[in-house]
Design a protein around this motif. Structure first.
Motif, PDB file in Angstrom:
ATOM      1  N   SER A   8       0.830  -1.059   0.023  1.00 38.16           N
ATOM      2  CA  SER A   8       0.012  -0.048  -0.094  1.00 38.16           C
ATOM      3  C   SER A   8       0.958   1.338  -0.068  1.00 38.16           C
ATOM      4  N   THR A   9       1.967   1.214   0.820  1.00 37.04           N
ATOM      5  CA  THR A   9       2.901   2.268   0.612  1.00 37.04           C
ATOM      6  C   THR A   9       3.406   2.549  -0.658  1.00 37.04           C
TER       7      THR A   9
ATOM      8  N   ARG B  65       1.875   1.682  -3.484  1.00 36.33           N
ATOM      9  CA  ARG B  65       0.899   2.405  -4.397  1.00 36.33           C
ATOM     10  C   ARG B  65       0.536   3.693  -4.086  1.00 36.33           C
ATOM     11  N   SER B  66       0.819   4.284  -2.779  1.00 35.25           N
ATOM     12  CA  SER B  66       0.641   5.645  -2.466  1.00 35.25           C
ATOM     13  C   SER B  66       1.803   6.396  -2.970  1.00 35.25           C
TER      14      SER B  66
ATOM     15  N   HIS C  82       1.076   7.026  -6.672  1.00 39.11           N
ATOM     16  CA  HIS C  82       0.235   7.923  -6.801  1.00 39.11           C
ATOM     17  C   HIS C  82       0.596   9.388  -6.751  1.00 39.11           C
TER      18      HIS C  82
END
Length: 224
Positions: A182-183, A185-186, A189
């Motif tokens: 998730s990090t 993917r952040s 972004h």
């Protein structure tokens, strides 16, 4: 060694006092700098490229005085030299392997960039896009600089993971960096928001996007 209208190659020429070593030069016009001719020289051992040993910037032959670029220290500092040198190396590697019938040679052609190359290219990307940031200006500038470097690296690492067929490229990058997917993917972004978009991956670089289609001989090409 073969040449074409987009590049000119010189050599291989013997290097005095260095048995078995030769020098090869490649010249081309960078796509983003149509009034400049760039030449990189490399040291070769047989068909293996050892290292770049020289670089020259000059006006394209036939360029008028009024159109000549002012090549000062700040101009050279802002050039995307990491990308341009990588393009030059790929051109030399491609030319060296012509007619051999064997696999691509050297560390770059047909292979993804190494971690060191990713780091170098990331720095070049940040310098190009955020030339106003001086990491030596203070703690705040240094933090922003380091954050942008990380984002640019992650974009390239994700692209390399996709190119090698990872089913979950963000997870592969996360495992290598010791963070959660998730990090990553952040970060991807955030990288998009900062303007870092993946580039075509051909050995880590789309070489033909870096060089002009114009003959580096310039006006002289019409006289040949």
């Amino acid at each position: 060694m073969p040449s074409n209208s987009r590049m000119r190659l010189h050599g291989p020429d013997p290097i005095e006092g260095a048995e078995h070593l030769t020098a090869v030069g490649v010249e081309f016009i960078p796509a983003d700098y149509p009034k400049l001719r760039l030449t990189w020289e490399y040291v070769l051992n047989g068909r293996d490229i050892l290292y770049p040993s020289g670089m020259r910037l000059e006006p394209v032959p036939g360029t008028s005085v009024d159109d000549r670029v002012h090549v000062g220290a700040s101009f050279v500092r802002d050039l995307p030299l990491a990308r341009l040198e990588r393009a030059a190396r790929m051109l030399v590697e491609y030319s060296v392997r012509q007619g051999t019938g064997g696999p691509p040679l050297g560390p770059t052609w047909g292979k993804p960039p190494t971690p060191d190359e990713i780091s170098e290219t990331a720095r070049a990307m940040v310098r190009e896009r955020f030339s106003d940031i001086d990491p030596e200006a203070g703690a705040g500038a240094a933090r922003r600089w380091n954050r942008l470097i990380r984002l640019a690296e992650v974009v390239m690492e994700h692209q390399v993971a996709r190119a090698r067929g990872e089913k979950a490229p963000a997870a592969a990058v996360a495992e290598a960096r010791g963070v959660a997917p998730s990090t990553v993917r952040s970060w991807l972004h955030q990288a998009k928001q900062e303007g870092f978009e993946p580039r075509p991956l051909v050995a880590g670089l789309d070489v033909f996007a870096e060089i002009s289609s114009e003959d580096p001989a310039g006006a002289l090409a019409n006289e040949e």
